[in-house]
Design an enzyme around this catalytic site. Sequence first.
Site, PDB file in Angstrom:
ATOM      1  N   ASN A   1       0.874  -1.178   0.000  1.00 45.86           N
ATOM      2  CA  ASN A   1       0.000   0.000   0.000  1.00 45.86           C
ATOM      3  C   ASN A   1       0.908   1.223   0.000  1.00 45.86           C
ATOM      4  O   ASN A   1       1.513   1.542   1.018  1.00 45.86           O
ATOM      5  CB  ASN A   1      -0.878  -0.043   1.261  1.00 45.86           C
ATOM      6  CG  ASN A   1      -1.699   1.207   1.449  1.00 45.86           C
ATOM      7  OD1 ASN A   1      -1.798   2.051   0.552  1.00 45.86           O
ATOM      8  ND2 ASN A   1      -2.310   1.336   2.620  1.00 45.86           N
TER       9      ASN A   1
ATOM     10  N   LYS B   1       0.038   4.257  -0.282  1.00 50.68           N
ATOM     11  CA  LYS B   1      -0.598   5.436   0.329  1.00 50.68           C
ATOM     12  C   LYS B   1      -0.367   6.660  -0.569  1.00 50.68           C
ATOM     13  O   LYS B   1      -0.314   6.513  -1.780  1.00 50.68           O
ATOM     14  CB  LYS B   1      -0.089   5.626   1.761  1.00 50.68           C
ATOM     15  CG  LYS B   1      -0.212   4.333   2.585  1.00 50.68           C
ATOM     16  CD  LYS B   1       0.054   4.500   4.042  1.00 50.68           C
ATOM     17  CE  LYS B   1      -0.106   3.150   4.742  1.00 50.68           C
ATOM     18  NZ  LYS B   1       0.064   3.244   6.186  1.00 50.68           N
TER      19      LYS B   1
ATOM     20  N   GLU C   1      -6.668   4.628   7.955  1.00 49.62           N
ATOM     21  CA  GLU C   1      -6.440   6.038   7.607  1.00 49.62           C
ATOM     22  C   GLU C   1      -7.663   6.636   6.916  1.00 49.62           C
ATOM     23  O   GLU C   1      -7.954   7.823   7.065  1.00 49.62           O
ATOM     24  CB  GLU C   1      -5.170   6.165   6.747  1.00 49.62           C
ATOM     25  CG  GLU C   1      -3.928   5.956   7.606  1.00 49.62           C
ATOM     26  CD  GLU C   1      -2.715   5.422   6.875  1.00 49.62           C
ATOM     27  OE1 GLU C   1      -2.678   5.465   5.626  1.00 49.62           O
ATOM     28  OE2 GLU C   1      -1.797   4.937   7.565  1.00 49.62           O
TER      29      GLU C   1
ATOM     30  N   GLU D   1      -5.201  -5.062  10.644  1.00 47.43           N
ATOM     31  CA  GLU D   1      -4.198  -4.030  10.850  1.00 47.43           C
ATOM     32  C   GLU D   1      -4.486  -3.285  12.153  1.00 47.43           C
ATOM     33  O   GLU D   1      -5.306  -2.356  12.163  1.00 47.43           O
ATOM     34  CB  GLU D   1      -4.212  -3.030   9.692  1.00 47.43           C
ATOM     35  CG  GLU D   1      -3.904  -3.649   8.349  1.00 47.43           C
ATOM     36  CD  GLU D   1      -3.308  -2.620   7.396  1.00 47.43           C
ATOM     37  OE1 GLU D   1      -2.200  -2.880   6.910  1.00 47.43           O
ATOM     38  OE2 GLU D   1      -3.925  -1.569   7.182  1.00 47.43           O
TER      39      GLU D   1
ATOM     40  N   GLY E   1       2.690   2.097  10.809  1.00 47.32           N
ATOM     41  CA  GLY E   1       3.662   3.174  10.683  1.00 47.32           C
ATOM     42  C   GLY E   1       4.383   3.525  11.974  1.00 47.32           C
ATOM     43  O   GLY E   1       5.050   4.559  12.053  1.00 47.32           O
TER      44      GLY E   1
HETATM   45  P1  PGA Z   1       3.034   0.210   7.580  1.00 45.28           P
HETATM   46  O1  PGA Z   1       1.546   0.424   7.026  1.00 45.28           O
HETATM   47  O2  PGA Z   1       3.556  -1.068   6.984  1.00 45.28           O
HETATM   48  O3  PGA Z   1       3.802   1.426   7.088  1.00 45.28           O
HETATM   49  O4  PGA Z   1       2.947   0.126   9.064  1.00 45.28           O
HETATM   50  C1  PGA Z   1       0.692  -0.670   6.871  1.00 45.28           C
HETATM   51  C2  PGA Z   1      -0.625  -0.227   6.289  1.00 45.28           C
HETATM   52  O5  PGA Z   1      -1.127   0.835   6.679  1.00 45.28           O
HETATM   53  O6  PGA Z   1      -1.196  -0.911   5.431  1.00 45.28           O
END
Ligand code: PGA
Length: 249
Positions: A9, A11, A92, A160, A166
């Site tokens: 992802n 983002k 998010e 998640e 993050g």
């Molecule tokens: P991350 O994000 O691997 O940067 O923690 C995972 C996600 O939000 O799908």
Amino acid sequence: MRRKLAAGNWKMNGLRAQLAEIDAMQEAASGGAEVLICPPTTLLTEAVARAGHIEIGGQDCHAQASGAHTGDVSAAMLADTGASYVILGHSERRTDHDEHDDEVRAKCKSAWEAGLKAVVCVGETLAEREASNTLDIIGGQLAGSIPDGATGHNLVVAYEPVWAIGTGKVPTTDQIGEVHDFIRARLERRFGAGVGRSVRLLYGGSVKPANAAEIFAVSNVDGALVGGASLKAADFVPIIEALNGASDG
Ligand code: PGA
């Protein structure tokens, strides 16, 4: 037999030069596990053009196929680029855009109507975990966000934990296993054992090359939804390879 899935992802990251990372992931992507990259909408068409062994997906879609919704993108539009997946209900989106289960469910229906596979995200906040509400929250999100009609083909569920995204914080393998077993049981109860057992369950939240193999060894973990570590082939390739290794075992 569930095919392992390494999903990236991106983002709101990546200009066109970023697409070179997809090329550098191709070899690892031919190794058994399915690989999916979900770039920003602006890069979808070009990503599909150089997708090779990699599936391409969107990060969200509107619940309606078309209409007066400035700035939104429909599932049909994603499918029209050649994308095959869409991530829905990411935390998010739930936080930044106040998306609730009803809306995620409507988007999921729309994705299926457009022929897309949906990666529906669920996960608890730290406060919810500390209050021992994790399974209640996950159960509610599953019931509310997934429409009737799920199959092992059209649905992937990503667990998640919001507090792990993050942050570099990762649940213990026992905590991941507990939630994944719970999700599996809920899917089997609602959709029947055949469908429930065929839906792939991804773990997401601070998956890195260093912790991937350990996470992939957990029962009912069929792969990962990876944010930051999917942006660079140097990070994502070892994660894909850990999953290719898990596929062999
Ligand atoms: P991350 O994000 O691997 O940067 O923690 C995972 C996600 O939000 O799908």
